[in-house]
Design a protein around this motif. Sequence first.
Motif, PDB file in Angstrom:
ATOM      1  N   VAL A   5     -21.124 -24.842  18.085  1.00 54.45           N
ATOM      2  CA  VAL A   5     -20.866 -23.814  17.068  1.00 54.45           C
ATOM      3  C   VAL A   5     -20.869 -24.459  15.691  1.00 54.45           C
ATOM      4  O   VAL A   5     -20.166 -25.435  15.438  1.00 54.45           O
ATOM      5  N   ASP A   6     -21.676 -23.911  14.784  1.00 59.34           N
ATOM      6  CA  ASP A   6     -21.712 -24.381  13.404  1.00 59.34           C
ATOM      7  C   ASP A   6     -21.812 -23.177  12.477  1.00 59.34           C
ATOM      8  O   ASP A   6     -21.794 -22.029  12.932  1.00 59.34           O
ATOM      9  N   ASP A   7     -21.930 -23.424  11.159  1.00 56.41           N
ATOM     10  CA  ASP A   7     -21.979 -22.318  10.198  1.00 56.41           C
ATOM     11  C   ASP A   7     -23.165 -21.398  10.451  1.00 56.41           C
ATOM     12  O   ASP A   7     -23.077 -20.183  10.269  1.00 56.41           O
ATOM     13  N   ALA A   8     -24.289 -21.971  10.865  1.00 58.97           N
ATOM     14  CA  ALA A   8     -25.472 -21.153  11.129  1.00 58.97           C
ATOM     15  C   ALA A   8     -25.232 -20.200  12.296  1.00 58.97           C
ATOM     16  O   ALA A   8     -25.661 -19.031  12.267  1.00 58.97           O
ATOM     17  N   LEU A   9     -24.540 -20.689  13.316  1.00 51.72           N
ATOM     18  CA  LEU A   9     -24.253 -19.829  14.465  1.00 51.72           C
ATOM     19  C   LEU A   9     -23.249 -18.734  14.092  1.00 51.72           C
ATOM     20  O   LEU A   9     -23.347 -17.604  14.581  1.00 51.72           O
ATOM     21  N   GLN A  60      -8.931 -18.528  14.569  1.00 47.96           N
ATOM     22  CA  GLN A  60      -7.923 -19.182  15.414  1.00 47.96           C
ATOM     23  C   GLN A  60      -8.558 -19.860  16.627  1.00 47.96           C
ATOM     24  O   GLN A  60      -8.131 -20.938  17.058  1.00 47.96           O
ATOM     25  N   ILE A  61      -9.600 -19.237  17.174  1.00 46.10           N
ATOM     26  CA  ILE A  61     -10.309 -19.845  18.304  1.00 46.10           C
ATOM     27  C   ILE A  61     -10.962 -21.157  17.877  1.00 46.10           C
ATOM     28  O   ILE A  61     -10.910 -22.175  18.588  1.00 46.10           O
ATOM     29  N   LEU A  62     -11.546 -21.156  16.688  1.00 46.37           N
ATOM     30  CA  LEU A  62     -12.185 -22.371  16.180  1.00 46.37           C
ATOM     31  C   LEU A  62     -11.158 -23.469  15.902  1.00 46.37           C
ATOM     32  O   LEU A  62     -11.416 -24.650  16.162  1.00 46.37           O
ATOM     33  N   VAL A  63      -9.999 -23.086  15.357  1.00 49.18           N
ATOM     34  CA  VAL A  63      -8.937 -24.071  15.114  1.00 49.18           C
ATOM     35  C   VAL A  63      -8.473 -24.687  16.435  1.00 49.18           C
ATOM     36  O   VAL A  63      -8.270 -25.912  16.542  1.00 49.18           O
ATOM     37  N   TYR A  64      -8.315 -23.855  17.449  1.00 50.07           N
ATOM     38  CA  TYR A  64      -7.894 -24.356  18.760  1.00 50.07           C
ATOM     39  C   TYR A  64      -8.948 -25.307  19.339  1.00 50.07           C
ATOM     40  O   TYR A  64      -8.623 -26.359  19.892  1.00 50.07           O
ATOM     41  N   ALA A  65     -10.228 -24.924  19.175  1.00 49.74           N
ATOM     42  CA  ALA A  65     -11.309 -25.780  19.670  1.00 49.74           C
ATOM     43  C   ALA A  65     -11.303 -27.129  18.960  1.00 49.74           C
ATOM     44  O   ALA A  65     -11.561 -28.175  19.565  1.00 49.74           O
ATOM     45  N   PHE A  71     -15.026 -30.517  17.586  1.00 49.17           N
ATOM     46  CA  PHE A  71     -15.770 -30.710  16.336  1.00 49.17           C
ATOM     47  C   PHE A  71     -15.509 -32.102  15.764  1.00 49.17           C
ATOM     48  O   PHE A  71     -15.107 -32.258  14.613  1.00 49.17           O
ATOM     49  N   LYS A  72     -15.735 -33.118  16.547  1.00 45.45           N
ATOM     50  CA  LYS A  72     -15.466 -34.493  16.136  1.00 45.45           C
ATOM     51  C   LYS A  72     -16.352 -34.873  14.957  1.00 45.45           C
ATOM     52  O   LYS A  72     -17.554 -34.606  14.942  1.00 45.45           O
ATOM     53  N   ASN A  73     -15.721 -35.503  13.970  1.00 45.72           N
ATOM     54  CA  ASN A  73     -16.422 -36.037  12.801  1.00 45.72           C
ATOM     55  C   ASN A  73     -17.124 -34.975  11.959  1.00 45.72           C
ATOM     56  O   ASN A  73     -18.075 -35.271  11.232  1.00 45.72           O
ATOM     57  N   ARG A  74     -16.707 -33.728  12.063  1.00 48.17           N
ATOM     58  CA  ARG A  74     -17.251 -32.689  11.186  1.00 48.17           C
ATOM     59  C   ARG A  74     -16.216 -31.594  10.979  1.00 48.17           C
ATOM     60  O   ARG A  74     -15.265 -31.457  11.757  1.00 48.17           O
TER      61      ARG A  74
END
Length: 339
Positions: A5-9, A60-65, A71-74
């Motif tokens: 998952v990134d900004d484009a997605l 919140q889902i992204l924060v939990y992930a 999201f290592k190193n990004r």
Amino acid sequence: NMAAVDDALIAEYKVWRLNFWHLQTGGDPPQNVKTKAKQSKHYGAPSANTLNRENPTLRQILVYAAKKGCFKNRAIPTVPTEAAKPNPRPAFLGDDFDKLATAADRWIMEAATEVVRRRRQLLFDWIWVAHTGIRLPHEAKKLTWGDVRLDVNLFHVADDTKTGRREVPLNDKAADRLKDMRARRLAQAKTGSKKFNEAEPVFVLEDGTPFGGLEKLFKELIGLCDFPPRADGKRYSPYCLRHTFATFALAEGMTGDHVAEIIGSSVDMLKKHYMHGTIDQTRRYLEKRGLLQPSRTAQPRAHPPSLLIVPPADLPEGDWRRKQLVLTPDGQGLAIAGG
């Protein structure tokens, strides 16, 4: 795979969400959507306000992930806040509510049959009780006689409603209306086939028969009032009764947190959706009618004695009716205590 998952997605998700019901790529429409016409009308592209209500869950889902190392190193992908247009809540302004009440009285008397009279009477009762800030039609549909305390002018909104359980104080007119409704229902139960039960809905016909056409009847009644077109182009709906209560309460000087507590909302929502110009206009109208003491600056007012509720002491521990509506120490706010 959350790591992908990134900004484009996220941007791609927004396009999918906006076109969900048009393209039907996300699955079948709800079961209650029976026709394409109805689907198009009620399930179009979501508004910016709708997306802004949904996006915090995605964040919140992204924060939990991220906490799980996805999201290592990004940086965590960004879910932007949509630019929403102001959406002031329409309310009955000036003497519009009085016009509505006068038209309803005449409309009830002119009913051609007893069945029609009962339906119109139920609508008028519904309108008065709605002037407590209750949500129509959903919260009203769930209201039972067991939820109503006419001895202390209070009713209980059910747990499974939009904002959950809360206690709502009744103004004197709404309380009197509910007393009349209960008396008529009890009188009919003595001779009719359907016996009265505290668990039955409040908003049924006098003989206990359910009636689900109140929204349609409301539209018919509005048509009789010959209201001038609104500047914002919006039409009166049953939900406007809730906004009328909030507008008048704020105009009378009731504090925002107090109004928010009664209607099951937030102070932030009140600030976003209730325009100061409308509140000031309503305040001037009340002053002109002698219903509010003129003042250069509206002062938060103490709650009338009818809102100070002390329940009987013999109720069982844990009963919701043990809650009390009491004044805050400064005498200007309302707090719920006990339970």
